[in-house]
Design a protein around this motif. Structure first.
Motif, mmCIF file in Angstrom:
data_model
loop_
_atom_site.group_PDB
_atom_site.id
_atom_site.type_symbol
_atom_site.label_atom_id
_atom_site.label_comp_id
_atom_site.label_asym_id
_atom_site.label_seq_id
_atom_site.Cartn_x
_atom_site.Cartn_y
_atom_site.Cartn_z
ATOM 1 N N THR A 248 0.977 -1.262 0.215
ATOM 2 C CA THR A 248 0.102 0.111 -0.031
ATOM 3 C C THR A 248 0.911 1.442 0.047
ATOM 4 O O THR A 248 0.673 2.401 -0.613
ATOM 5 C CB THR A 248 -1.014 0.018 1.179
ATOM 6 O OG1 THR A 248 -1.818 -1.149 1.097
ATOM 7 C CG2 THR A 248 -1.838 1.171 1.433
ATOM 8 N N TYR A 276 -5.752 -1.834 1.411
ATOM 9 C CA TYR A 276 -5.616 -1.156 -0.023
ATOM 10 C C TYR A 276 -7.006 -0.441 -0.255
ATOM 11 O O TYR A 276 -7.059 0.808 -0.631
ATOM 12 C CB TYR A 276 -5.339 -2.148 -1.141
ATOM 13 C CG TYR A 276 -5.039 -1.813 -2.296
ATOM 14 C CD1 TYR A 276 -3.881 -1.395 -2.908
ATOM 15 C CD2 TYR A 276 -6.072 -1.426 -3.366
ATOM 16 C CE1 TYR A 276 -3.371 -0.674 -4.009
ATOM 17 C CE2 TYR A 276 -5.813 -0.983 -4.439
ATOM 18 C CZ TYR A 276 -4.488 -0.529 -4.773
ATOM 19 O OH TYR A 276 -4.263 -0.113 -6.120
ATOM 20 N N ASN A 279 -7.818 2.753 1.679
ATOM 21 C CA ASN A 279 -7.094 4.187 1.348
ATOM 22 C C ASN A 279 -7.338 4.777 0.066
ATOM 23 O O ASN A 279 -6.677 5.424 -0.454
ATOM 24 C CB ASN A 279 -5.667 3.846 1.455
ATOM 25 C CG ASN A 279 -5.016 3.552 3.066
ATOM 26 O OD1 ASN A 279 -4.915 4.527 3.650
ATOM 27 N ND2 ASN A 279 -5.090 2.251 3.429
#
Length: 376
Positions: A248, A276, A279
């Protein structure tokens, strides 16, 4: 492995003729002997939770058990061991810890995992299927069963006691009682601190059993501060991704990067995907449960980032790191790079030089080193 149901020769996965570690231990043997000696009935749906390499379900295949595991390697070992024992296809149902459990469980056999959090999560997921007549027996080595383990069984399922120890193994007997609904606290979500590079302030989602559930560990923190920059839209692999923080971070630093998150833990890959997505990254990512980089085409990767484990359950071994490094070398294109974080004392630079012909120290402190190897 001699059992009341016959003799078997289970192996770990991937099979290695040099492997000294067995695919079963005294706790598996103790549980199987108890079931036979006490003539424990095995009617209805038999669920085996946490079977390390499939030894338990292979021996009990005649009862058509359901295996639930967090480990891809354990699941593949089970398939191979069932085939080796000439068990008919479909006799054993293979589920992961991320799959919906059976609606009703009549016998629950638990191989106590190393992670208390994973045990909590799985018992909470299975509890609605347990009834007052369910036979619940756990097993583990003495060093794996603690007061907290027994309290967990008792809080979620009912009154719990243990057996005497035999060959450093112990059984857990639980009698389902007042099965009240519980709120499952997993997965956990937390925010990363500042000062760690592109991942500063990012959200992390951790499913139960994945390393460092509620905080950033010091090794990953050090790695995040020294990750390569300017990948330029490269194909990047977060190998042994855990909760996906490293991959990430690369995606945050370079939205054009194509990141593959891979781990042998179903819980880990689910965590990486949730991290993932939390965000809201615009780039492309792939999430794969498997044996390292097996199945990834040779010469198709630009950068591999790796924090290899040096334990297999409670055994210390460098076999996993060696397989990861070898797989990375095969998957990398010419000029591609492997970046590794590890404890200084593990001496990973020696293995990298043997495989790649080179190893560069990127950063180090008294405890950790970040190493870089280039495929020539």
């Amino acid at each position: 492995m001699t059992t009341p149901w016959g003799e078997f020769a289970p192996a770990r996965f991937p099979e290695d003729p040099r492997e000294r570690l067995r695919a079963w231990d005294a706790s598996d043997d103790y549980l199987l002997r108890h079931l036979a000696d006490q003539k424990v009935p095995l009617p209805g749906t038999v669920v085996v939770l946490g079977d390390r390499w499939g030894a338990l379900v292979t021996a009990l295949a005649a009862h058509r058990p359901v295996q639930i595991t967090d480990s891809y390697l354990a699941q593949e070992a089970t398939r191979a061991n069932l085939a080796r024992a000439d068990v008919e296809p479909g006799a054993v149902t293979l589920l992961t810890t991320q799959d919906p459990p059976p609606a009703r469980i009549d016998v629950l056999l638990v191989r106590v995992p190393k992670s208390l959090a994973l045990l909590e999560d799985q018992l909470l997921r299975l509890a609605p299927a347990v009834h007052e007549g369910t036979v619940v027996v756990g097993t583990g080595m003495v060093k794996e069963i603690h007061t907290s383990t027994l309290k967990l069984f008792e809080r979620i399922l009912g009154p719990t006691r243990t057996s005497l120890a035999e060959k450093k193994a112990r059984l857990i007997f639980c009698t389902p009682g007042d099965l009240k609904p519980h709120v499952n606290p997993w997965p956990h979500t937390y925010t990363l601190p500042d000062g760690i590079g592109p991942a500063s302030g990012a959200t992390v989602v951790n499913h139960a059993g994945v390393f460092c559930a509620d905080r950033l560990d010091i090794g990953t923190r050090f790695f995040l501060k020294h990750l390569p920059s300017g990948s330029g839209g490269a194909r990047v692999v977060d190998l042994g991704c855990g909760n996906g923080v490293v991959g990430t971070a690369m995606a945050l630093a370079d939205p054009g990067a194509e990141v593959l998150f891979t781990d042998e833990s179903f819980q880990a890959v689910a965590s990486a995907e949730a991290t993932y997505q939390a965000n809201k990254l615009p780039g492309h990512a792939e999430f794969r449960v498997g044996d390292g980089l097996a199945g990834v085409p040779a010469g198709s990767v630009d950068l591999v980032l790796n924090n290899p484990p040096f334990h297999s359950h409670h055994a210390t071994t460098d076999a996993t790191a060696w397989r990861m490094f070898s797989g990375a070398r095969r998957a990398l294109r010419s000029g591609g790079e492997l970046w590794v974080i590890g404890n200084r004392h593990l001496g990973y630079h020696v293995k990298l030089r043997r495989l790649f012909g080179n190893s560069e120290l990127v950063a180090g402190d008294p405890k950790f080193v970040v190493l870089r190897a280039v495929k020539e």
